[in-house]
Design an enzyme around this catalytic site. Structure first.
Site: not given
Length: 468
Positions: A282, A294, A328-329, A354, A425
């Protein structure tokens, strides 16, 4: 990032059939010298790191549906064309967009201290001046669920957890439930707001964001994640037996529908009837950092591997389609849009990267029936990279989920997750977290897979699925 554990949680809400598990182990087979040569050459790859460095430097954070993600798509199209891919294009769609605002918190009494936290995606907002209330402290999600509504209503709810690092990342699903569904449950039970211990394995004062979802008809409440040290501080204060009062300021907002999109590129195959091998990751990221692990690493690994097949001088039998999925997130909007547009096309294998950029240690697949020998050749060719095959079907990942659910075979490459959730994140998801040598090992694994699967003479047909 979405992996098998997040996908398992999301599957409760999404209508994707589950993968049929327990395929027979692959039978070892001789390794084609041409495949071995491609694999070994990929251990010197520089393309993947160049993509990660370029995307994080020239674009940076790429929050879905924002101007930054739009710049990322423009960058991606130009990059994939420059790398020599064909049929490069962006496919836009519309999606609701949430943006971050001010975020502050402090314990007002009995031990005044400032706290470090960050809002969760889809969080509601406090009044501009903030919200001050007593804190209901629950050290585990189970304690929170077992508490009476009277202990929650009218309070700011704190929920802790203790996420331990695991090689396969399996602790994410167990700990992550506090973020995935906790705020929605708290809102339904009358809480004014919710703060959780970050879903992460670090001990740094860097909170982990991530999306949360509120059930239909439930008004979103302010929801945030505390850094792990601040969460421990809350629990230590509560252990002293005095009521805690917190002031919380969160001012995120929903700004309506905006444009996102997927970026697609191809290595055309020689036999259109043989189907498509779908790979990717992504393009979007959270807004706290530059999204290096990420998932800039994931899009880079898969594109670099596909380029190696493209540059090998031999056209693969099957078309290799590289997809850099958008949004995606925040809910997998890109995955669903891709399936809507392309679900009728013949996909034979789907795989996504991912879980960062550390070494791949395991692969799993759902190659069955006439395609079983393909898995055997892949298992043998991956041994020199230190990759083992384990039981269980492939096809995990939110972005390939809708396509895999139609009966497409899946292949998973699992990187070591022992470090991944230290920075997942957070504001620490930056380029310095990417180890170039480990990144190259990933490219070698994916190159091996594409060299074998995209050119396999066997028929790769639908695989069995079962409903939840």
């Amino acid at each position: 990032m979405t992996n098998r554990f997040l996908a398992a949680i999301l599957a409760l809400a999404l209508p994707f059939p589950a993968l049929a598990q327990r395929a027979a182990p692959p039978v070892p087979a001789p390794v084609d010298p041409a495949v071995a040569a491609l694999r070994d050459a990929a251990l010197k790859d520089d393309v993947a790191y160049d993509i990660v460095e370029g995307l994080t430097t020239e674009v940076g954070q790429r929050l879905a549906g924002t101007e930054a993600e739009a710049r990322a798509r423009t960058w991606a199209v130009a990059k994939l064309k420059a790398l020599g891919f064909q049929n490069v294009r962006s496919e836009p769609y519309r999606m609701p967009v949430w943006v971050r605002g001010e975020e502050r918190a402090e314990i007002v009494s009995p031990f005044p201290q400032k706290l470090v936290l960050t809002a969760l995606g889809n969080s509601g907002a406090t009044p501009d001046a903030g919200l001050t209330a007593e804190v209901a402290v629950f050290k585990t999600f189970g304690e929170f669920m077992n508490a009476p509504d009277s202990a929650i209503k009218g309070r700011i709810v704190y929920v802790g957890n203790a996420m331990a690092p695991t090689q396969d990342g399996s602790s994410y699903g167990q700990s992550g439930v506090a973020r995935f569904v906790g705020p929605g449950i708290a809102a339904r039970r009358g809480a004014l707001a919710m703060v959780i211990r970050s879903i992460g394995t670090d001990t740094h004062r860097t909170p982990h964001t991530g999306v949360t979802n509120f059930p239909e008809g439930v008004k979103p409440i302010p929801a945030a994640a505390l850094s792990v040290p601040d969460a421990k501080l809350i629990e230590a204060m509560a252990a002293r037996g005095k009521p805690l009062t917190m002031k919380l300021v969160l001012t995120p907002r929903q700004i309506g529908e905006r444009e996102s999109g997927n970026v697609i590129a191809e290595v055309p195959g020689s036999d259109p009837a043989a189907g498509i091998v779908l790979v990717g990751g992504h393009l979007d990221s959270w807004d706290l950092a530059t999204g290096a692990i990420d998932d800039a690493s994931g899009v880079a690994i898969t594109a670099a591997a596909a380029k190696r097949i493209m540059d090998s001088g031999r056209r693969p039998r099957r078309t290799i389609r590289v997809v850099w999925f958008g949004s995606e997130e925040v809910g997998g909007f890109g995955a669903r849009d891709y399936a809507r547009r392309h679900g009728a096309e013949r996909h034979v294998v789907a795989a996504e990267s991912d879980l960062g950029a550390d070494r791949v240690w395991r692969f799993q697949s759902s190659l069955e029936g006439s395609a079983a020998p393909v898995a055997g050749r892949l298992a043998s060719a991956l041994v020199p990279l230190g990759i083992v095959h384990t039981d269980g079907g492939g096809g995990d990942g939110a972005d390939i989920g809708p396509i895999v659910a139609t009966g497409v075979a899946g292949i998973d490459f699992n990187q070591s997750a022992l470090r991944y959730f230290d920075t997942h994140h957070t504001a620490d998801d930056t380029l310095d977290r990417v180890d170039p040598e480990m990144l190259r090992q990933n490219v070698a694994a994916w190159t091996t897979m594409l060299a074998i699967v995209a050119d396999a003479p066997e028929e790769i047909g639908p695989v069995a699925r079962k409903s939840h």
